[in-house]
Design a protein around this motif. Structure first.
Motif, PDB file in Angstrom:
ATOM      1  N   ARG A 222       0.835  -1.210   0.000  1.00 27.19           N
ATOM      2  CA  ARG A 222       0.000   0.000   0.000  1.00 27.19           C
ATOM      3  C   ARG A 222       0.871   1.262   0.000  1.00 27.19           C
ATOM      4  N   LEU A 225       2.630   1.889  -3.493  1.00 31.20           N
ATOM      5  CA  LEU A 225       1.733   2.444  -4.509  1.00 31.20           C
ATOM      6  C   LEU A 225       1.334   3.878  -4.175  1.00 31.20           C
ATOM      7  N   ILE A 230      -0.765   6.212  -6.541  1.00 26.71           N
ATOM      8  CA  ILE A 230      -1.872   5.277  -6.801  1.00 26.71           C
ATOM      9  C   ILE A 230      -2.551   4.942  -5.480  1.00 26.71           C
ATOM     10  N   ALA A 232      -4.868   2.713  -3.443  1.00 29.28           N
ATOM     11  CA  ALA A 232      -5.276   1.314  -3.604  1.00 29.28           C
ATOM     12  C   ALA A 232      -5.671   0.713  -2.274  1.00 29.28           C
ATOM     13  N   VAL A 266      -4.805  -6.217  -4.778  1.00 32.05           N
ATOM     14  CA  VAL A 266      -4.619  -4.774  -4.902  1.00 32.05           C
ATOM     15  C   VAL A 266      -5.797  -4.253  -5.715  1.00 32.05           C
ATOM     16  N   VAL A 268      -7.785  -1.049  -7.291  1.00 26.35           N
ATOM     17  CA  VAL A 268      -7.606   0.347  -7.707  1.00 26.35           C
ATOM     18  C   VAL A 268      -8.875   0.827  -8.410  1.00 26.35           C
ATOM     19  N   GLN A 273      -4.665   1.989 -14.056  1.00 25.07           N
ATOM     20  CA  GLN A 273      -3.917   1.897 -12.804  1.00 25.07           C
ATOM     21  C   GLN A 273      -3.521   0.453 -12.483  1.00 25.07           C
ATOM     22  N   CYS A 274      -4.263  -0.514 -13.001  1.00 24.23           N
ATOM     23  CA  CYS A 274      -3.888  -1.919 -12.805  1.00 24.23           C
ATOM     24  C   CYS A 274      -2.500  -2.179 -13.374  1.00 24.23           C
ATOM     25  N   ARG A 276      -0.201   0.097 -14.199  1.00 26.30           N
ATOM     26  CA  ARG A 276       0.800   0.916 -13.521  1.00 26.30           C
ATOM     27  C   ARG A 276       1.230   0.258 -12.210  1.00 26.30           C
ATOM     28  N   ALA A 277       0.241  -0.214 -11.455  1.00 22.39           N
ATOM     29  CA  ALA A 277       0.549  -0.873 -10.186  1.00 22.39           C
ATOM     30  C   ALA A 277       1.382  -2.135 -10.414  1.00 22.39           C
ATOM     31  N   VAL A 323      -4.257  -7.895  -9.122  1.00 21.96           N
ATOM     32  CA  VAL A 323      -4.508  -6.462  -9.270  1.00 21.96           C
ATOM     33  C   VAL A 323      -5.768  -6.292 -10.106  1.00 21.96           C
TER      34      VAL A 323
END
Length: 705
Positions: A222, A225, A230, A232, A266, A268, A273-274, A276-277, A323
């Motif tokens: 957490r 990110l 981000i 999340a 995770v 988001v 963002q999936c 990116r994470a 994710v």
């Protein structure tokens, strides 16, 4: 147990337009119908349908589905009738209740028959409205939660096995992973109690030894990110006991050797963002090769979407991470039920599920027995999928181990039936080749082709196996009927007088058979002997005939148009080929065995079981077995193979049976058209200097190992 107003308030909290009166009527009707009935744990039976309804309110389902849950046992377990349900609650609720009504317990049924008929009803009902399955899954989940109160161990194990084999996979196939996981865990505890207790204790020890390891890792993800902008939600947990046990058994490893017993989610806001994470996670910790799966760009067949990966965390543990977005998470938790929030009224029937449901319903039509139905549906429902593409780029999902035959049937039944070959990634491959993830598969077809029994040896999907089996059964039945008609004509020819026009119809009545086809099939299979047929056609006709006249056909039965291996089999002991003088041996409820007249096996068969056979004008050839002695010189084997090829004889098998300093003896099996073709092959072999002798093997001569 939920009170009446509590249940209604739950539904109104997420659906203010729900029919409150419908829910109240259902509650009162069900309570009155079940009356003083008790469950195994001593609770009022009425508590069960209310708890089932409560489970479905957690899924935010509509008022008709909740009413169905409240009423689902009334028709089966009380004096209530379907007509009463329809009159009080309308045709839609009545139809849903009928779909989930439990079948009567017929003690004479085997476990497989009971499970198969149960499954058959659910599949047919849910093909019209998936809510039938949602209610039934909630019903089964609550029954599993109270399974321990059933005193009979055999009954508990039967219910647990049925849950593991049918209901948990069904929950998985519609994406209801929470239902699936809880059902698997409860069933596992009943079926494998020692393994369940052992793994549960190990998990507790791991939790105590590692302190708040899960919480620490989740907090670290957490924070990572968040520092990159981000926001999340991160959830962590140890894996479920059944999931751990299955990995241990599949990989043949101990609990200590498992390196990935922790999993994290995770969650988001956006798809972008999936990814990116995922990039940040892989940048921070080393990725475990081969464990990344992108179910966002290529969703599972049940519509599941998420990114899956595994990394080596700095705490020296391997962790799995999923994710996904909030919407993907809702769909992953509640599957098809999550779509209710995105649909205004109507029934839940998302397109993502339509194909696999159609496949299962097709399997229903093709299964010949309860065992076959369960085998095929389990294949169709279980997970571990791969993705392959048509030449046009269409995505086809298949189970691991699937072959081009499975691929063809997944695209369309006609394509499967007409498959003659396949190309994988542009290369021609055998039909038994396993398809790998991401392969492009092109099916080569011919309208002259038909399904082959040999495909059963490598077909992996329930749909393919059901289609192949059904075709093979139909072909066998058709050829048995055709052969039976030829035997019937021979029987009629031996009758002492011509038959009347209604003789066959009267014979069917005496033999208690529905039609002439069933008679012909029974004659071919030897389940009705010739004398019974003669007596049925003309009572008293066999009394004045000698045994030889009654039993022996006057002319040979032609095998023209029949397929070897279906209505008749070419015996392996003497390998007859067209042109040989042949005799058939009729076995009870089996295909006719064809032998050459010199075969010693015939001496052991009663003469009354013999039937004179003829090849007919056209035949499909056979295999000839040869004994060939060649000189022990370089190139001799190549010369033999070259002669066979030049004569159009495909080599099926070749074995070196004897070897010395001067000569090698080979036993060779080749495909031939007829006896004349076989003789030409032998003559060509004998003419070669490198070959000392070439003879046809005598009947019963064994092939060398």
């Amino acid at each position: 147990m939920l009170r009446q107003y509590e249940l209604v308030d739950r539904v109104l909290s997420y659906d203010p337009t729900a029919d409150e009166a419908l829910l109240n009527r259902a509650y009162v009707f069900s309570m009155a119908a079940h009356g003083s009935q008790k469950r195994a744990n001593g609770d009022p039976y009425f508590s069960h349908p209310i708890e089932v309804a409560g489970i479905l309110t957690d899924l935010r389902l509509d008022d008709e589905t909740i009413a169905t849950a409240i009423l689902h046992d009334t028709v089966e377990d009380t004096v209530a009738t379907p007509e009463q349900i329809e009159k009080s609650f309308g045709p839609s609720v009545a139809r849903l209740v009928d779909g989930v009504t439990k079948l009567s317990k017929i003690e004479a049924q085997s476990d497989n028959e009971r499970a198969a008929e149960n499954l058959r009803k659910f599949l047919l009902a849910m093909s019209d409205d998936i809510r039938v399955l949602l209610v039934k899954l909630a019903d089964r989940l609550h029954n599993m939660r109270t399974l321990k109160f059933i005193p009979a161990e055999a009954k508990r194990r039967r219910i647990a096995r049925e849950t593991m084999d049918i209901y948990a996979p069904l929950a998985e196939r519609i994406g209801m992973y929470e239902f699936m996981t809880e059902m698997q865990t409860l069933a596992f505890a009943e079926l494998e109690p020692e393994a369940f207790d052992s793994i549960t204790k190990r998990l507790e020890q791991l939790k105590r030894g590692g302190g708040d390891q899960v919480a620490r890792i989740a907090s670290g993800i957490r924070l990572l990110l968040s520092q990159k902008g981000i926001k999340a939600e991160v959830e962590g947990r140890e894996k479920h006991p059944y999931s751990i046990w299955r990995k241990m058994t599949e990989r043949h490893i101990s609990f200590e050797q498992l390196s990935d017993v922790m999993a994290f989610r995770v969650i988001v806001d956006e798809n972008e963002q999936c990814y990116r994470a995922l990039g940040l996670l892989h940048e921070r910790w080393p990725m475990v090769p081969g464990r990344f799966k992108d179910y966002i760009s290529t969703p599972k067949r049940n519509g599941y979407r998420s990114l899956h990966t595994a990394v080596m965390h700095h705490e020296r543990v391997r962790i799995e991470i999923q994710v996904r977005t909030q919407k993907m998470h809702a769909e992953a938790e509640f599957g098809v039920a999550a779509h209710w929030a995105y649909k205004a009224g109507g029934t839940i029937q998302p397109d993502v599920n339509s194909r696999w449901i159609r496949d299962l319903v097709e399997i229903l039509d093709h299964a010949a027995s309860p065992e076959e139905l369960l085998e095929h549906t389990r294949m169709a429902m279980y997970q571990d999928r791969i993705f392959a593409f048509t030449p046009q780029g269409e995505l086809i999902q298949l189970p691991k181990g699937a072959t081009p035959v499975d691929f063809a049937y997944a695209v369309h039944t006609d394509l499967g039936d007409q498959t003659v070959g396949a190309k994988i990634n542009g290369r021609v491959v055998p039909l038994r080749t396993e398809i790998k993830n991401g392969d492009q598969v092109q099916i080569l077809r011919s309208k002259a082709q038909e399904p082959q029994a040999a495909w059963m040896g490598f077909a992996a999907t329930g749909k393919a196996r059901a289609k192949i089996r059904r075709f093979v059964r139909q072909k066998e039945q058709a050829e048995m009927i055709a052969l039976g008609r030829r035997f019937y004509d021979a029987i009629v020819a031996r009758m002492p007088a011509p038959l009347s026009s209604d003789a066959l119809a009267e014979a069917l009545k005496r033999l208690k058979l529905p039609d002439a086809d069933r008679l012909m099939e029974n004659i071919a299979r030897g389940t009705i002997d010739d004398e019974h047929v003669m007596e049925a056609l003309m009572p008293g006709s066999t009394g004045g005939l000698s045994a030889a006249v009654r039993r022996a056909p006057r002319s040979a039965i032609s095998m023209k148009g029949l397929t070897p291996g279906v209505a008749f089999t070419l015996s392996a002991c003497c390998t007859p080929v067209p042109g040989d003088r042949i005799v058939g041996v009729r076995r009870h409820d089996a295909a006719v065995e064809v032998h050459v007249i010199e075969c010693p096996v015939l001496q052991a068969a009663p003469e009354e079981d013999w039937v004179d056979l003829a090849w007919g004008d056209s035949s499909e050839g056979g295999t000839g077995r040869l004994c060939v002695i060649v000189r022990n010189e370089p190139g001799s084997l190549g010369i033999m193979a070259g002669i066979l090829g030049a004569q159009g004889a495909n080599i099926v098998n070749i074995n070196l049976s004897e070897r010395d300093a001067s000569f090698h003896t080979f036993q060779v099996v080749v495909e031939v058209h007829d006896v004349a073709h076989l003789m030409r092959i032998l003559a060509a072999l004998r003419a070669a200097d490198a070959i000392v002798s070439a003879e046809r093997l005598e009947p019963r001569a064994p092939l060398a190992a």
